[in-house]
Design a protein around this motif. Structure first.
Motif, PDB file in Angstrom:
ATOM      1  N   GLU A  83       0.844  -1.194   0.000  1.00  0.00           N
ATOM      2  CA  GLU A  83       0.000   0.000   0.000  1.00  0.00           C
ATOM      3  C   GLU A  83       0.889   1.258   0.000  1.00  0.00           C
ATOM      4  OE1 GLU A  83      -1.801  -0.439   3.795  1.00  0.00           O
ATOM      5  OE2 GLU A  83      -0.032   0.333   4.808  1.00  0.00           O
TER       6      GLU A  83
ATOM      7  N   ALA B 140       2.289   4.836   1.249  1.00  0.00           N
ATOM      8  CA  ALA B 140       2.445   5.402   2.586  1.00  0.00           C
ATOM      9  C   ALA B 140       1.462   6.542   2.800  1.00  0.00           C
ATOM     10  CB  ALA B 140       3.875   5.894   2.777  1.00  0.00           C
TER      11      ALA B 140
ATOM     12  N   ARG C  22       4.894   6.496  -2.158  1.00  0.00           N
ATOM     13  CA  ARG C  22       5.227   5.125  -1.749  1.00  0.00           C
ATOM     14  C   ARG C  22       6.525   5.074  -0.982  1.00  0.00           C
ATOM     15  NH1 ARG C  22       1.874   1.799  -4.316  1.00  0.00           N
ATOM     16  NH2 ARG C  22       0.599   2.844  -5.880  1.00  0.00           N
ATOM     17  N   ARG C  23       6.681   3.961  -0.224  1.00  0.00           N
ATOM     18  CA  ARG C  23       7.926   3.747   0.511  1.00  0.00           C
ATOM     19  C   ARG C  23       9.104   3.733  -0.456  1.00  0.00           C
ATOM     20  NH1 ARG C  23       7.102   1.237   5.521  1.00  0.00           N
ATOM     21  NH2 ARG C  23       9.270   1.817   5.772  1.00  0.00           N
TER      22      ARG C  23
ATOM     23  N   ARG D 172      -5.385   9.317   3.353  1.00  0.00           N
ATOM     24  CA  ARG D 172      -4.985   8.127   4.121  1.00  0.00           C
ATOM     25  C   ARG D 172      -3.491   8.127   4.353  1.00  0.00           C
ATOM     26  NH1 ARG D 172      -7.195   4.028   0.245  1.00  0.00           N
ATOM     27  NH2 ARG D 172      -9.419   4.510   0.218  1.00  0.00           N
ATOM     28  N   LEU D 173      -3.086   7.693   5.543  1.00  0.00           N
ATOM     29  CA  LEU D 173      -1.678   7.432   5.846  1.00  0.00           C
ATOM     30  C   LEU D 173      -1.558   5.965   6.198  1.00  0.00           C
ATOM     31  CD1 LEU D 173      -0.213  10.270   8.086  1.00  0.00           C
ATOM     32  CD2 LEU D 173      -0.238  10.064   5.621  1.00  0.00           C
ATOM     33  N   PHE D 174      -0.703   5.250   5.521  1.00  0.00           N
ATOM     34  CA  PHE D 174      -0.516   3.827   5.776  1.00  0.00           C
ATOM     35  C   PHE D 174      -1.860   3.099   5.804  1.00  0.00           C
ATOM     36  CE2 PHE D 174       2.663   6.284   8.196  1.00  0.00           C
ATOM     37  CZ  PHE D 174       3.792   5.945   7.485  1.00  0.00           C
TER      38      PHE D 174
ATOM     39  N   ALA E 232      -0.403   7.036  13.694  1.00  0.00           N
ATOM     40  CA  ALA E 232       0.065   7.551  12.402  1.00  0.00           C
ATOM     41  C   ALA E 232       1.151   8.604  12.611  1.00  0.00           C
ATOM     42  CB  ALA E 232      -1.103   8.136  11.616  1.00  0.00           C
TER      43      ALA E 232
ATOM     44  N   ARG F  85       4.778   7.627  13.050  1.00  0.00           N
ATOM     45  CA  ARG F  85       5.525   7.116  11.896  1.00  0.00           C
ATOM     46  C   ARG F  85       5.882   8.238  10.931  1.00  0.00           C
ATOM     47  NH1 ARG F  85       1.679   2.151  10.107  1.00  0.00           N
ATOM     48  NH2 ARG F  85       3.433   1.609   8.770  1.00  0.00           N
TER      49      ARG F  85
ATOM     50  N   GLN G  90       8.850   6.872   8.786  1.00  0.00           N
ATOM     51  CA  GLN G  90       8.630   6.055   7.592  1.00  0.00           C
ATOM     52  C   GLN G  90       8.056   6.913   6.473  1.00  0.00           C
ATOM     53  OE1 GLN G  90       6.146   2.892   9.020  1.00  0.00           O
ATOM     54  NE2 GLN G  90       7.603   2.407  10.633  1.00  0.00           N
ATOM     55  N   LEU G  91       7.589   8.094   6.870  1.00  0.00           N
ATOM     56  CA  LEU G  91       7.009   9.019   5.901  1.00  0.00           C
ATOM     57  C   LEU G  91       7.406  10.418   6.353  1.00  0.00           C
ATOM     58  CD1 LEU G  91       5.010   9.899   3.667  1.00  0.00           C
ATOM     59  CD2 LEU G  91       3.170   9.531   5.285  1.00  0.00           C
TER      60      LEU G  91
END
Lengths: 299, 263
Positions: free
Chosen positions: A3, A5, A29-30, A63-65, A74, A77, A149-150
């Motif tokens: 999915e 990020a 995306r990651r 949306r986040l993750f 959220a 991260r 992560q984001l």
């Protein structure tokens, strides 16, 4: 890649009569850097505010993750650097860093933050007594210290000198290589060109172009010709294939969609022509062209 | 070569919200300490006023049941603890809201309550400092002698009495900008102190001001403080406490609504 990020799905957001975002789809995306480009008021900061849960979309979904933004899980991260940070001026850099690190479950060690953001020698200084560029570096350190992560970076390199900017780019690239997703807004198109895997161009709340840097650049067929020539720029500007021509000292600069034909004609008309240069349009030219046509369409 | 972090990802670091609260409170204290515009007037003015008007000018002239050195210890104590509540909340919340610190905090994983809890703790700490300062002057310069439980009661009244002023300050900070906040707070602080009889006893003021005094929260706190130290007080303790609690809850509710709406 599973999915995204961060995602905006068919999002509309109005402020009064102004549509800040109008049916926009975006995703980051990651391990990828998404650059949001656009003139002031295009909706870039609104997109970031929706992702951070600071504002809610009128319709559509942010949306986040895969979940709603703004929840504590959220936020843990996510790292964030806003345009105006309002950081307390009487606190020292070390104190700000300690406080922000404490809020994250697995922050980078302080030494790493200092190295990654270039804070050497600043830790004991009060935030309010730093220069604009130094403050920007502190904000960057606060954004990355939580091992995000984001990462959201709203105009991160405004006010930085060339060395600091290059160092920041290096850190951003390293974060992306580690799998971090980065969303970056910038006015410096060379920054997007240097860092971005994907580019999204916003104008008046509409998404007008999206894709890789190469794809977006290719939307514009323009080439730029420069050479030393005695020809009259106005006369050259009147040639059918030429979009514009102007004189710059002894040089003449021509923008065209058909470089080959124009070069043939130039060499034919001016035997003494020298230092001929043909360059394809960069992201900057593509950006100007894309936003110009959109503005003309909506006007 | 440019490894992102020299150290590997820690498997499970004990994550503690407690640490966030402690750091937040410590930093709030440092912020206030490093703002001379806040801490000098907050600590010096009540002490100076008490020394000048409560001790020097009233040396020895006890007026009936009223002992000036004790009466004004309570008066200027209340005057003193209003400031950390009103300014500590009003000005700094207005600035933090204005400049985007509150917005950034909403994007960070900081515990949501830490900001207000830290401010509250620091307001109470400064109130305690004001108490200690005035008590020291009372004992050393004015020769005031009170039983320990009386001192303790005055301490509790003053340190808890900061709460309604925190709520008023928070509301002002949630409404006006950082530039306007100090002026507006002074416009609330100084007239209210006067109209509540903290500078000049109410008995000396015109009847219309005396009758209007129960409108001001500082009046109710003042009466509680006088009662605590055995000076002549008006009205019932329960009513004063209820009035202060009502003021606190009212402005807290207004401020919550404002801050929830502000992006």
């Amino acid at each position: 890649m599973s999915e995204p990020a961060a995602e905006l799905v068919d999002v509309c957001k109005r402020y009064g009569a102004v549509a800040a975002l109008d049916r926009v789809d975006l995703s980051a995306r990651r391990g990828e850097l998404l650059a949001l480009l656009g003139p002031n008021g295009a909706g870039k900061s609104t997109a970031i505010a929706l992702w951070l849960g600071l504002a809610r979309p009128d319709s559509g979904e942010a949306r986040l993750f895969g979940t709603a933004p703004g929840t504590m899980s959220a936020r843990r991260r996510v790292g964030v650097m806003l345009q105006s940070a309002g950081i307390p001026e009487t606190l020292k850099v070390a104190e700000l860093l300690a406080q922000t690190r404490a809020a994250y479950p697995a922050p980078y060690p302080t030494d790493d933050c200092v190295r990654l953001a270039g804070l050497d020698g600043l830790m004991d200084r009060r935030y309010g007594r730093l220069s604009g560029g130094q403050q920007r570096r502190v904000q960057f350190a606060l954004a990355i210290c939580g091992r995000p992560q984001l990462l959201f970076l709203d105009e991160p390199t405004v006010g930085l000198d060339v060395d600091a900017r290059t160092a920041l780019w290096q850190t951003i690239r390293a974060l992306v290589a580690e799998g971090c997703a980065v969303v970056l807004t910038t006015h410096y198109l060379e920054e997007a060109e240097a860092l971005a895997d994907r580019v999204a161009v916003l104008a008046h709340g509409h998404l007008v172009a999206a894709g890789s840097v190469v794809e977006v650049r290719a939307r514009v067929a323009q080439k730029r010709i420069r050479c030393i020539s005695a020809l009259d720029a106005d006369l050259v500007g009147a040639w059918p294939e030429v979009r514009s021509a102007c004189r710059d000292g002894e040089r003449i600069e021509i923008v065209t969609d058909a470089a080959e034909a124009v070069v043939r004609q130039l060499l034919f008309e001016d035997g003494a022509l020298s230092e001929l240069e043909v360059r394809r349009a960069g992201l900057a030219e593509a950006f100007v062209e894309i936003t110009r046509t959109v503005t003309a369409d909506t006007a | 070569m440019h490894g992102i972090a020299a150290t590997p990802y820690p498997a499970d670091r004990t994550f503690s919200a407690w640490r966030c609260y402690v750091l937040e409170a410590k930093h709030e204290f440092l912020r206030l300490l490093r703002t001379p515009m806040f801490c000098i007037p907050t600590l010096v003015f009540p002490a100076m006023f008490y020394l000048l008007f409560g001790v020097m000018l009233n040396r020895g002239n006890a007026a009936g049941a009223l002992t000036p050195a004790v009466y004004f210890l309570a008066s200027y104590g209340v005057f003193g603890v209003m400031a950390p509540g009103l300014f500590g909340f009003g000005v700094s919340v207005a600035l933090d809201r204005d400049q985007g610190w509150l917005t950034l905090r909403r994007a960070l994983p900081l515990p949501p309550g830490a900001y207000l809890v830290a401010k509250l703790a620091m307001a109470m700490l400064f109130a305690a400092l004001v108490f200690v300062l005035l008590a020291t002057i009372a004992v050393t310069v004015a020769g005031v002698r009170l039983p320990a439980p009386t001192w303790a009661l005055l301490f509790v009244v003053e340190v808890c009495g900061v709460l309604p002023f925190c709520a008023i300050g928070l509301f002002v900070g949630s409404v006006v900008g950082g530039q306007a906040a100090p002026a507006l707070i002074n416009l609330i602080y100084l007239p209210m102190s006067f109209l509540s009889g903290l500078w000049i006893p109410l008995l000396v003021l015109p009847a219309i001001l005396r009758d209007a005094a129960p409108l001001w929260p500082a009046y109710h706190l003042g009466q509680l403080a006088y009662a605590a130290v055995g000076q002549p007080a008006v009205g019932s303790v329960v009513v004063h406490v209820a009035a202060l609690a009502a003021v606190t809850l009212f402005f807290l509710a207004l401020a919550r609504r404002r801050l929830a709406r502000a992006a």
